[in-house]
Design a protein around this motif. Structure first.
Motif, mmCIF file in Angstrom:
data_model
loop_
_atom_site.group_PDB
_atom_site.id
_atom_site.type_symbol
_atom_site.label_atom_id
_atom_site.label_comp_id
_atom_site.label_asym_id
_atom_site.label_seq_id
_atom_site.Cartn_x
_atom_site.Cartn_y
_atom_site.Cartn_z
ATOM 1 N N PRO A 35 9.966 -15.072 1.951
ATOM 2 C CA PRO A 35 9.027 -15.562 0.064
ATOM 3 C C PRO A 35 8.509 -16.612 0.318
ATOM 4 O O PRO A 35 8.231 -16.844 0.672
ATOM 5 C CB PRO A 35 10.593 -15.956 -0.717
ATOM 6 C CG PRO A 35 11.878 -15.441 0.562
ATOM 7 C CD PRO A 35 10.990 -15.921 1.171
ATOM 8 N N ALA A 36 7.101 -16.203 -0.664
ATOM 9 C CA ALA A 36 6.000 -17.261 -0.580
ATOM 10 C C ALA A 36 6.142 -17.618 -1.834
ATOM 11 O O ALA A 36 5.219 -18.022 -3.153
ATOM 12 C CB ALA A 36 4.918 -15.714 -1.345
ATOM 13 N N LYS A 37 7.048 -18.586 -1.376
ATOM 14 C CA LYS A 37 6.787 -19.936 -1.812
ATOM 15 C C LYS A 37 6.850 -21.440 -0.938
ATOM 16 O O LYS A 37 7.495 -21.467 -0.420
ATOM 17 C CB LYS A 37 8.611 -19.625 -2.135
ATOM 18 C CG LYS A 37 8.886 -19.363 -3.200
ATOM 19 C CD LYS A 37 10.181 -19.176 -3.707
ATOM 20 C CE LYS A 37 11.306 -18.028 -4.552
ATOM 21 N NZ LYS A 37 12.244 -18.588 -5.155
ATOM 22 N N ASN B 192 9.385 -22.820 1.417
ATOM 23 C CA ASN B 192 10.161 -22.537 2.370
ATOM 24 C C ASN B 192 8.961 -22.987 3.661
ATOM 25 O O ASN B 192 9.678 -22.617 5.199
ATOM 26 C CB ASN B 192 9.905 -20.996 2.434
ATOM 27 C CG ASN B 192 10.456 -20.150 1.975
ATOM 28 O OD1 ASN B 192 12.110 -20.538 1.324
ATOM 29 N ND2 ASN B 192 9.919 -19.286 0.734
ATOM 30 N N VAL C 136 0.203 -18.192 0.591
ATOM 31 C CA VAL C 136 0.904 -18.371 -0.882
ATOM 32 C C VAL C 136 -0.093 -18.994 -2.310
ATOM 33 O O VAL C 136 0.120 -18.559 -3.501
ATOM 34 C CB VAL C 136 1.916 -19.587 -0.865
ATOM 35 C CG1 VAL C 136 3.072 -19.914 -2.407
ATOM 36 C CG2 VAL C 136 3.239 -18.868 0.293
ATOM 37 N N TYR D 38 -0.963 -14.789 -2.780
ATOM 38 C CA TYR D 38 -0.496 -14.495 -3.527
ATOM 39 C C TYR D 38 -0.505 -15.414 -4.316
ATOM 40 O O TYR D 38 0.030 -14.568 -6.136
ATOM 41 C CB TYR D 38 1.147 -14.568 -3.037
ATOM 42 C CG TYR D 38 0.879 -13.632 -2.067
ATOM 43 C CD1 TYR D 38 0.884 -11.956 -2.329
ATOM 44 C CD2 TYR D 38 1.967 -14.057 -0.447
ATOM 45 C CE1 TYR D 38 0.979 -11.569 -0.994
ATOM 46 C CE2 TYR D 38 2.431 -13.332 0.184
ATOM 47 C CZ TYR D 38 2.082 -11.815 -0.179
ATOM 48 O OH TYR D 38 2.502 -10.535 0.931
ATOM 49 N N LYS E 129 0.304 -18.207 -5.777
ATOM 50 C CA LYS E 129 2.219 -18.282 -6.218
ATOM 51 C C LYS E 129 2.739 -17.529 -6.738
ATOM 52 O O LYS E 129 3.649 -17.460 -7.271
ATOM 53 C CB LYS E 129 1.522 -19.576 -6.569
ATOM 54 C CG LYS E 129 1.282 -20.288 -6.636
ATOM 55 C CD LYS E 129 0.681 -21.775 -7.402
ATOM 56 C CE LYS E 129 0.454 -22.765 -6.303
ATOM 57 N NZ LYS E 129 0.176 -24.276 -7.540
ATOM 58 N N ASP E 130 2.666 -16.085 -6.204
ATOM 59 C CA ASP E 130 3.817 -14.982 -6.461
ATOM 60 C C ASP E 130 4.434 -14.882 -5.729
ATOM 61 O O ASP E 130 4.633 -14.094 -4.490
ATOM 62 C CB ASP E 130 3.069 -13.860 -6.449
ATOM 63 C CG ASP E 130 3.644 -11.896 -7.382
ATOM 64 O OD1 ASP E 130 4.633 -12.660 -7.014
ATOM 65 O OD2 ASP E 130 3.232 -11.375 -7.819
ATOM 66 N N SER E 131 5.906 -15.183 -6.211
ATOM 67 C CA SER E 131 7.173 -15.502 -4.810
ATOM 68 C C SER E 131 7.787 -14.574 -4.855
ATOM 69 O O SER E 131 8.759 -14.362 -4.474
ATOM 70 C CB SER E 131 7.815 -16.574 -5.313
ATOM 71 O OG SER E 131 8.624 -16.431 -6.885
ATOM 72 N N SER E 132 7.766 -13.295 -5.957
ATOM 73 C CA SER E 132 7.936 -12.255 -5.464
ATOM 74 C C SER E 132 7.478 -11.315 -4.484
ATOM 75 O O SER E 132 8.602 -10.590 -3.696
ATOM 76 C CB SER E 132 7.741 -10.928 -6.207
ATOM 77 O OG SER E 132 6.659 -10.570 -6.610
ATOM 78 N N SER F 264 6.616 -12.023 0.055
ATOM 79 C CA SER F 264 6.630 -11.992 1.088
ATOM 80 C C SER F 264 5.487 -12.043 2.364
ATOM 81 O O SER F 264 4.592 -11.861 2.272
ATOM 82 C CB SER F 264 8.012 -11.837 1.654
ATOM 83 O OG SER F 264 7.293 -10.161 1.823
#
Length: 136
Positions: free
Chosen positions: A6-8, A11, A47, A51, A53-56, A58
């Motif tokens: 996941p784009a966090k 991780n 990320v 994205y 920071k859109d953690s939905s 990947s």
């Protein structure tokens, strides 16, 4: 090793642990730091910028040992972006305190990998990094 994260930014620790495990099981401990550094830079940029920071979303990371090299692929579905041509080279000659913070990711990639390539296929950004394995 092929895994989707996941784009966090949280991780990054799991990614580092997975890369360390891959390196240990393949006798590549001497290059683990460089691989981790480069993958961390690419993942963090996906990320933060790709994205927003859109953690939905990947990011997929695939690492494979070949006969004389390690191939690393980082794939994401963010808007098309080629970090190898869309990023201006950083200015590195001024005094450290006068320089802009950040922006060294591509510099790290170019100085730690022997080959880099980017392509966009079916809505997916794919960055390939290759690091040679040197005989001991």
């Amino acid at each position: 090793m092929k895994k989707s994260y996941p784009a966090k930014l949280e991780n990054l620790g799991a990614i580092a642990a997975d890369i360390e495990s891959f390196c240990a099981s393949n006798g590549l401990e001497d290059m683990c730091f460089q691989i981790n550094l480069c993958v961390e830079e690419v993942f963090a940029n996906c990320v933060e910028y790709g994205y927003s920071k859109d953690s939905s979303k990947s990011v997929e990371i695939e690492i494979a040992k070949r006969e004389n090299c390690v191939e690393i692929f980082v794939r994401d579905t963010a808007p098309a972006f080629n970090p190898l041509s869309d990023v201006a080279p950083r200015e590195l000659t001024s005094i450290f305190v006068d320089r802009y913070v950040g922006g060294l990711g591509v510099f790290f990639l170019r100085n730690n990998m022997v080959r880099l390539s980017y392509r966009r296929v079916g809505g997916v950004n794919e960055l390939m990094m290759v690091k040679n394995i040197h005989p001991k």
